[in-house]
Scaffold this motif. Structure first.
Motif, PDB file in Angstrom:
ATOM      1  N   VAL A  73      15.217  28.066 -19.948  1.00  0.00           N
ATOM      2  CA  VAL A  73      15.837  26.747 -19.816  1.00  0.00           C
ATOM      3  C   VAL A  73      14.739  25.718 -20.070  1.00  0.00           C
ATOM      4  O   VAL A  73      13.783  25.630 -19.299  1.00  0.00           O
ATOM      5  CB  VAL A  73      16.439  26.543 -18.405  1.00  0.00           C
ATOM      6  N   VAL A  96       1.287  17.057 -16.779  1.00  0.00           N
ATOM      7  CA  VAL A  96       2.448  16.620 -17.560  1.00  0.00           C
ATOM      8  C   VAL A  96       3.510  15.939 -16.696  1.00  0.00           C
ATOM      9  O   VAL A  96       4.004  14.868 -17.023  1.00  0.00           O
ATOM     10  CB  VAL A  96       3.032  17.797 -18.405  1.00  0.00           C
ATOM     11  N   GLY A  97       3.868  16.578 -15.557  1.00  0.00           N
ATOM     12  CA  GLY A  97       5.011  16.093 -14.764  1.00  0.00           C
ATOM     13  C   GLY A  97       4.742  14.746 -14.117  1.00  0.00           C
ATOM     14  O   GLY A  97       3.726  14.560 -13.454  1.00  0.00           O
ATOM     15  N   ARG A 131      13.548  23.953 -34.215  1.00  0.00           N
ATOM     16  CA  ARG A 131      12.392  24.323 -33.369  1.00  0.00           C
ATOM     17  C   ARG A 131      12.573  25.746 -32.826  1.00  0.00           C
ATOM     18  O   ARG A 131      11.653  26.557 -32.836  1.00  0.00           O
ATOM     19  CB  ARG A 131      12.197  23.351 -32.210  1.00  0.00           C
ATOM     20  N   ASP A 155       7.169  13.389 -12.121  1.00  0.00           N
ATOM     21  CA  ASP A 155       8.229  13.264 -11.128  1.00  0.00           C
ATOM     22  C   ASP A 155       7.709  12.752  -9.791  1.00  0.00           C
ATOM     23  O   ASP A 155       8.498  12.342  -8.951  1.00  0.00           O
ATOM     24  CB  ASP A 155       8.953  14.614 -10.946  1.00  0.00           C
ATOM     25  N   ASP A 167       6.167  29.504  -8.462  1.00  0.00           N
ATOM     26  CA  ASP A 167       4.885  28.796  -8.368  1.00  0.00           C
ATOM     27  C   ASP A 167       5.064  27.423  -7.716  1.00  0.00           C
ATOM     28  O   ASP A 167       4.088  26.776  -7.362  1.00  0.00           O
ATOM     29  CB  ASP A 167       4.307  28.609  -9.788  1.00  0.00           C
ATOM     30  N   PRO A 204      19.462  21.178 -24.616  1.00  0.00           N
ATOM     31  CA  PRO A 204      20.323  20.332 -25.455  1.00  0.00           C
ATOM     32  C   PRO A 204      19.578  19.214 -26.174  1.00  0.00           C
ATOM     33  O   PRO A 204      20.181  18.481 -26.949  1.00  0.00           O
ATOM     34  CB  PRO A 204      21.335  19.759 -24.452  1.00  0.00           C
ATOM     35  N   HIS A 244      11.765  25.755 -17.604  1.00  0.00           N
ATOM     36  CA  HIS A 244      10.614  24.942 -18.040  1.00  0.00           C
ATOM     37  C   HIS A 244      11.038  23.531 -18.400  1.00  0.00           C
ATOM     38  O   HIS A 244      10.629  22.987 -19.420  1.00  0.00           O
ATOM     39  CB  HIS A 244       9.895  25.638 -19.204  1.00  0.00           C
TER      40      HIS A 244
HETATM   41  P1  NAD Z   1       8.180  19.343 -22.312  1.00  0.00           P
HETATM   42  O1  NAD Z   1       8.629  17.934 -22.176  1.00  0.00           O
HETATM   43  O2  NAD Z   1       7.381  19.731 -23.507  1.00  0.00           O
HETATM   44  O3  NAD Z   1       9.442  20.329 -22.231  1.00  0.00           O
HETATM   45  C1  NAD Z   1      10.504  20.136 -21.361  1.00  0.00           C
HETATM   46  C2  NAD Z   1      11.760  20.561 -22.092  1.00  0.00           C
HETATM   47  O4  NAD Z   1      12.835  20.520 -21.168  1.00  0.00           O
HETATM   48  C3  NAD Z   1      12.125  19.633 -23.259  1.00  0.00           C
HETATM   49  O5  NAD Z   1      12.257  20.360 -24.454  1.00  0.00           O
HETATM   50  C4  NAD Z   1      13.439  19.015 -22.820  1.00  0.00           C
HETATM   51  O6  NAD Z   1      14.322  18.771 -23.903  1.00  0.00           O
HETATM   52  C5  NAD Z   1      13.973  20.078 -21.887  1.00  0.00           C
HETATM   53  N1  NAD Z   1      14.989  19.584 -20.965  1.00  0.00           N
HETATM   54  C6  NAD Z   1      15.035  18.409 -20.297  1.00  0.00           C
HETATM   55  N2  NAD Z   1      16.156  18.325 -19.566  1.00  0.00           N
HETATM   56  C7  NAD Z   1      16.821  19.483 -19.776  1.00  0.00           C
HETATM   57  C8  NAD Z   1      18.052  19.989 -19.301  1.00  0.00           C
HETATM   58  N3  NAD Z   1      18.833  19.280 -18.477  1.00  0.00           N
HETATM   59  N4  NAD Z   1      18.443  21.207 -19.708  1.00  0.00           N
HETATM   60  C9  NAD Z   1      17.683  21.939 -20.566  1.00  0.00           C
HETATM   61  N5  NAD Z   1      16.519  21.502 -21.056  1.00  0.00           N
HETATM   62  C10 NAD Z   1      16.093  20.282 -20.663  1.00  0.00           C
HETATM   63  O7  NAD Z   1       7.384  19.664 -20.988  1.00  0.00           O
HETATM   64  P2  NAD Z   1       6.380  20.871 -20.727  1.00  0.00           P
HETATM   65  O8  NAD Z   1       5.002  20.431 -21.047  1.00  0.00           O
HETATM   66  O9  NAD Z   1       6.914  22.085 -21.345  1.00  0.00           O
HETATM   67  O10 NAD Z   1       6.471  20.966 -19.133  1.00  0.00           O
HETATM   68  C11 NAD Z   1       7.700  21.268 -18.507  1.00  0.00           C
HETATM   69  C12 NAD Z   1       7.579  21.073 -17.008  1.00  0.00           C
HETATM   70  O11 NAD Z   1       6.771  22.090 -16.463  1.00  0.00           O
HETATM   71  C13 NAD Z   1       6.878  19.786 -16.586  1.00  0.00           C
HETATM   72  O12 NAD Z   1       7.757  18.682 -16.562  1.00  0.00           O
HETATM   73  C14 NAD Z   1       6.363  20.114 -15.208  1.00  0.00           C
HETATM   74  O13 NAD Z   1       7.313  19.749 -14.244  1.00  0.00           O
HETATM   75  C15 NAD Z   1       6.221  21.627 -15.238  1.00  0.00           C
HETATM   76  N6  NAD Z   1       4.813  22.067 -15.176  1.00  0.00           N
HETATM   77  C16 NAD Z   1       4.432  22.832 -14.116  1.00  0.00           C
HETATM   78  C17 NAD Z   1       3.125  23.264 -14.048  1.00  0.00           C
HETATM   79  C18 NAD Z   1       2.663  24.077 -12.873  1.00  0.00           C
HETATM   80  O14 NAD Z   1       1.518  23.942 -12.482  1.00  0.00           O
HETATM   81  N7  NAD Z   1       3.484  24.919 -12.307  1.00  0.00           N
HETATM   82  C19 NAD Z   1       2.205  22.928 -15.045  1.00  0.00           C
HETATM   83  C20 NAD Z   1       2.634  22.165 -16.108  1.00  0.00           C
HETATM   84  C21 NAD Z   1       3.960  21.729 -16.164  1.00  0.00           C
END
Ligand code: NAD
Ligand code: MLT
Length: 308
Positions: free
Chosen positions: A142, A70-71, A173, A73, A252, A167, A198
């Motif tokens: 978060v 997903v990420g 939801r 970055d 992690d 936000p 998250h």
């Molecule tokens: P997602 O896009 O479904 O959810 C991210 C949420 O964060 C969204 O609802 C968004 O509105 C919110 N958000 C963004 N900026 C924000 C802020 N400033 N304050 C509060 N909320 C905010 O993404 P996802 O699929 O849930 O994944 C989230 C993140 O988890 C990914 O971007 C990735 O970096 C990380 N991830 C890590 C692993 C791992 O192996 N550890 C695996 C998958 C994803």
């Protein structure tokens, strides 16, 4: 013939595409990658490869970057867009696994699982350690996106009260998950015995949980970061743990991966660590590998529906 380079560890499945030549080089180093990239039409990575402007510029034939997960970055999206290179990801394929790992870290931190494991192996049978029960406690999340929402469902199963700060999502939801969505991060932190982040790593989220935020948590709170290193400031986390304000933490992900061997959080007894394993299950990696390859090939063929 499309040439596709895979520069990270992947399970690409059985399906192969006519007209697509795959080179699987999961160990390829930066210098070699820069050398060979001009020969490829597409690059598939996870988080190991920094897909920065220099790499993208060198990829003279590069049309698509596929992010197995997903990420994004680690991908310079602006440079890609300037150079006309499309970026696709597979955001939904590892949600479940990432949420399970985050919750696993939360449990491990609350119950001293890794700590007890280390002690027993060192010959110490310590039954004095007292952990924390989850039932009736408040979890602050978060980022209530795909992974945050799944963590919320797990927490509900453990009879926790669940709060969220995000936000960018509609209240409905949160309501559908039985989660209270708060407009003020500080307000949520003050009530959270457990905190998990998250969000993606962005300019806004880098360092968003720092010393001030950690001290807003009730004394004896547990903090988990299985999203991206740096969302929870590592220096602040270490200080606040050492000052005794937190019960434990689970990580992690790290600001630098792999983290330097002398990183003080690696030595801290109250921290349970995994090596960016959130998406590392057989099931998630099968889904991610098959889908990222398919999406890259379809994008090379002109289907723009997956492009970010
Ligand atoms: P997602 O896009 O479904 O959810 C991210 C949420 O964060 C969204 O609802 C968004 O509105 C919110 N958000 C963004 N900026 C924000 C802020 N400033 N304050 C509060 N909320 C905010 O993404 P996802 O699929 O849930 O994944 C989230 C993140 O988890 C990914 O971007 C990735 O970096 C990380 N991830 C890590 C692993 C791992 O192996 N550890 C695996 C998958 C994803
Ligand atoms: C992701 O963003 O999907 C995760 O970091 C997992 C991974 O890179 O495999």
């Amino acid at each position: 013939m499309w040439r596709v380079l895979v520069s990270d560890d992947m399970r690409l499945g059985e399906v192969r595409y006519p007209g697509v030549l795959l080179d699987y080089r999961p160990e390829i180093g930066r210098e070699e990658l820069l050398e060979v990239i001009p020969a490829y039409d597409a690059l598939i990575t996870r988080s190991r490869t920094q897909v920065d402007a220099e790499l993208l510029r060198r990829g003279k034939r590069l049309k698509v970057v596929g992010r197995g997960g997903v990420g994004v970055d680690n991908v310079d999206l602006e440079a890609a867009s300037r150079l006309g290179i499309l970026v696709v990801n597979v955001p939904e394929a590892n949600t479940r696994s990432a949420a399970e790992l985050a919750f696993g870290l939360l449990l491990a931190a609350a119950r001293g699982i890794a700590l007890s494991d280390r002690k027993i192996r060192a010959g110490e049978w310590d039954r004095k350690f007292l952990g924390l029960e989850l039932k009736g406690k408040t979890l602050g999340i978060v980022g209530l996106g795909r992974i945050g929402s799944q963590v919320a469902r797990f927490a509900k199963g453990f009879e926790m009260r669940v709060l969220a700060y995000d936000p960018y999502i509609p209240k409905t939801r949160a309501e559908s998950l039985g989660v209270e969505l708060l407009e003020d991060l500080s307000d949520m932190l003050r009530q959270s015995h457990f905190l998990t982040v998250h969000t993606p790593l962005t300019e806004e989220t880098r360092g968003m949980i720092g010393r001030r935020e950690l001290y807003l948590l009730p004394r004896g709170a547990v903090v988990v970061n299985a999203a991206r290193g740096g969302i929870v400031d590592e220096k602040a986390l270490l200080e606040v743990l050492e000052e005794g304000h937190l019960f434990a933490a689970g990580l992690d992900v790290f600001a630098e991966e792999p983290p330097p061997k002398d990183h003080p959080l690696l030595q801290h007894p109250k921290v349970v660590l995994t090596a960016h394993l959130g998406a590392n299950t057989l099931e998630a990696q099968d889904r991610v590998g098959e889908a990222v390859l398919e999406r890259v090939v379809r994008t090379l063929e002109g289907d723009l529906s997956y492009a970010l």
